[in-house]
Design a protein around this motif. Structure first.
Motif, short mmCIF file in Angstrom:
data_model
loop_
_atom_site.label_atom_id
_atom_site.label_comp_id
_atom_site.label_asym_id
_atom_site.label_seq_id
_atom_site.Cartn_x
_atom_site.Cartn_y
_atom_site.Cartn_z
N ASP A 102 0.84 -1.19 0.00
CA ASP A 102 0.00 0.00 0.00
C ASP A 102 0.88 1.26 0.00
O ASP A 102 2.10 1.20 0.17
N ALA A 103 0.24 2.40 -0.18
CA ALA A 103 0.95 3.68 -0.12
C ALA A 103 1.53 3.88 1.28
O ALA A 103 1.04 3.32 2.27
N ARG A 137 2.12 10.95 -0.90
CA ARG A 137 2.58 9.69 -0.32
C ARG A 137 3.28 8.86 -1.38
O ARG A 137 3.01 9.01 -2.56
N MET A 138 4.18 8.00 -0.93
CA MET A 138 4.81 7.09 -1.86
C MET A 138 3.74 6.16 -2.42
O MET A 138 2.96 5.57 -1.66
N PRO A 139 3.63 6.01 -3.74
CA PRO A 139 2.54 5.24 -4.32
C PRO A 139 2.66 3.74 -4.03
O PRO A 139 3.75 3.22 -3.79
N SER A 140 1.52 3.06 -4.05
CA SER A 140 1.50 1.61 -3.88
C SER A 140 2.12 0.95 -5.11
O SER A 140 2.27 1.57 -6.17
N TYR A 141 2.47 -0.32 -4.99
CA TYR A 141 3.09 -1.03 -6.12
C TYR A 141 2.80 -2.52 -6.02
O TYR A 141 2.51 -3.06 -4.94
N THR A 142 2.87 -3.17 -7.16
CA THR A 142 2.68 -4.62 -7.26
C THR A 142 3.80 -5.20 -8.11
O THR A 142 4.13 -4.66 -9.16
#
Length: 399
Positions: free
Chosen positions: A325-326, A340-345
């Protein structure tokens, strides 16, 4: 190993080209050698074991094409232990006791930044199982570390204690309840004490944590699920603070708390396929100091992962997906940054085949070649991008 030191990027630079560098002349390299010896012997119900390891590492770095710094480190550790096992019709008792000795030396070849530390620890752990339904375990550990540095003018000893109490009980064969309480610690290393802004002769304090956990496990060996609630109250957390000094520094944070829930599940789909999944929700906050009540930085509120495994004869394949998550940027202790630092997959995979005593494996990480980052120390700046798609081949021989 040789590598470039790409430096950090702003958000605009990251969005334009996350593979660019702002410091093309900075580079580093390291050489590392490790040797390990292990001994084990049984004397009836008593088992004696010892492990001796030694590592030497040379790290080099050059910034802007100037003079090269060269840091040598040497670590030696010796860990003997005794284990006694008693098995009866109703009770089973396992007692383990041991000591750990370690020595670490680090310094530049020009004599600057030389430091050394020695550590001595003793521990004991006893585990009792009653009728196979109830398990009680208690562990204690005490460690003393002596640290000295001519460059930073300190010569200090630090002593810490840890303990752990675990209890679990099978209500029915398919349902087990468990609880855990304890205190853990982490001692700052000589390397961490090099990057501080404290007064001469002062060093970082040990990090301590009071831990609590409750949960339940349902199912058997192939199909099961575990739900747990946890809380960690941390004092003097060791952390890199980018807002201190000209270039940031290692510090002891004000008190923090991490509290949340975690769900783990595993399923056997058929003889060849199995699946594992994990989800965690965590609330990390400051509980003291000027930022009390604010969210902790660099901690995603939610994370999840899943892994599909296939095994048939001498071949194995596993495919994994991870999501984060962020999270707040590394300097946003006051929670004033609007971004915020973005979420990633990310997706990874591994194929392996055994040929006699050999294992040949092909591993791929970030297979989608996603542009993301999990370390950033400014507000939408100070970004260190993660690696893109990477594939490697390994060969391992067991003897």
């Amino acid at each position: 190993a040789d590598y470039g030191l790409a430096g950090s990027l702003s958000m605009a630079q990251f969005l334009a080209n996350p593979r660019q560098t702002t410091s093309p002349k900075d580079y580093g390299s390291y050489d590392s050698d490790r040797i390990t010896a292990f001994f084990e012997r049984k004397f009836g119900a008593l088992e004696a074991a010892a492990e001796l390891s030694h590592r030497e590492k040379i790290s080099r770095a050059s910034y802007g094409g100037g003079a090269v710094s060269e840091v040598h480190s040497r670590t030696t550790q010796f860990s003997p232990r005794l284990r006694h096992l008693t098995e009866g019709t109703v009770l089973k008792n396992e007692l383990v006791a041991g000591i750990d000795f370690s020595e670490w030396q680090i310094g530049n070849v020009d004599g600057s930044g030389d430091a050394a530390q020695t550590a001595r620890a003793a521990y004991v752990r006893d585990e009792v199982q009653i009728a196979g339904n109830t398990r009680i375990a208690l562990g204690l550990r005490h460690e003393v570390m002596d640290k000295r540095s001519t460059a930073s003018a300190y010569d200090k000893a630090q002593g810490v204690n840890a303990w752990d109490l675990q209890v679990s009980h099978a209500v029915v064969p398919s349902l087990r309840l468990f609880g855990k309480a304890g205190q853990s610690y982490r001692l700052p290393t000589a390397d961490e004490n090099r990057g501080i802004v404290l007064a001469a002769g002062e060093i970082l304090k040990p990090q301590t944590s009071h831990d609590l956990e409750f949960g339940a496990t349902w199912g058997g060996a192939d199909n099961n699920a575990t739900l747990r609630w946890f809380r960690h109250r941390i004092k003097d957390e060791l952390f890199y603070d980018p807002t201190v000094g000209a270039f940031g520094a290692n510090v002891n944070l004000d008190p923090t708390k991490r509290q949340g829930v975690e769900l783990e599940a595993a399923a056997r789909l058929n003889a060849d396929f199995s699946l594992k999944a994990n989800f965690q929700h965590i609330a990390a906050t400051f509980t003291g100091g000027p930022n009390a009540g604010k969210e902790m930085v660099l901690v995603p509120k939610n994370t999840a992962s899943g892994r599909l495994n296939w095994q048939s004869g001498i071949q194995t394949v596993n495919l994994g997906v991870q999501w984060a998550d962020a999270q707040r940027y590394g300097s946003d202790f006051s929670n004033t940054c609007n971004a915020r630092m973005p979420s990633y997959t990310t997706v990874d995979a591994r194929y392996a085949v055994r040929v006699s005593a050999w294992e040949l494996a092909l591993t791929g990480s970030n297979l989608g070649d996603r542009h993301y980052f999990s370390q950033a120390f400014g507000c939408a700046s100070g970004i260190y991008p993660e690696s893109g798609r990477a594939v490697k081949f390994t060969a391992r021989y067991d003897f």
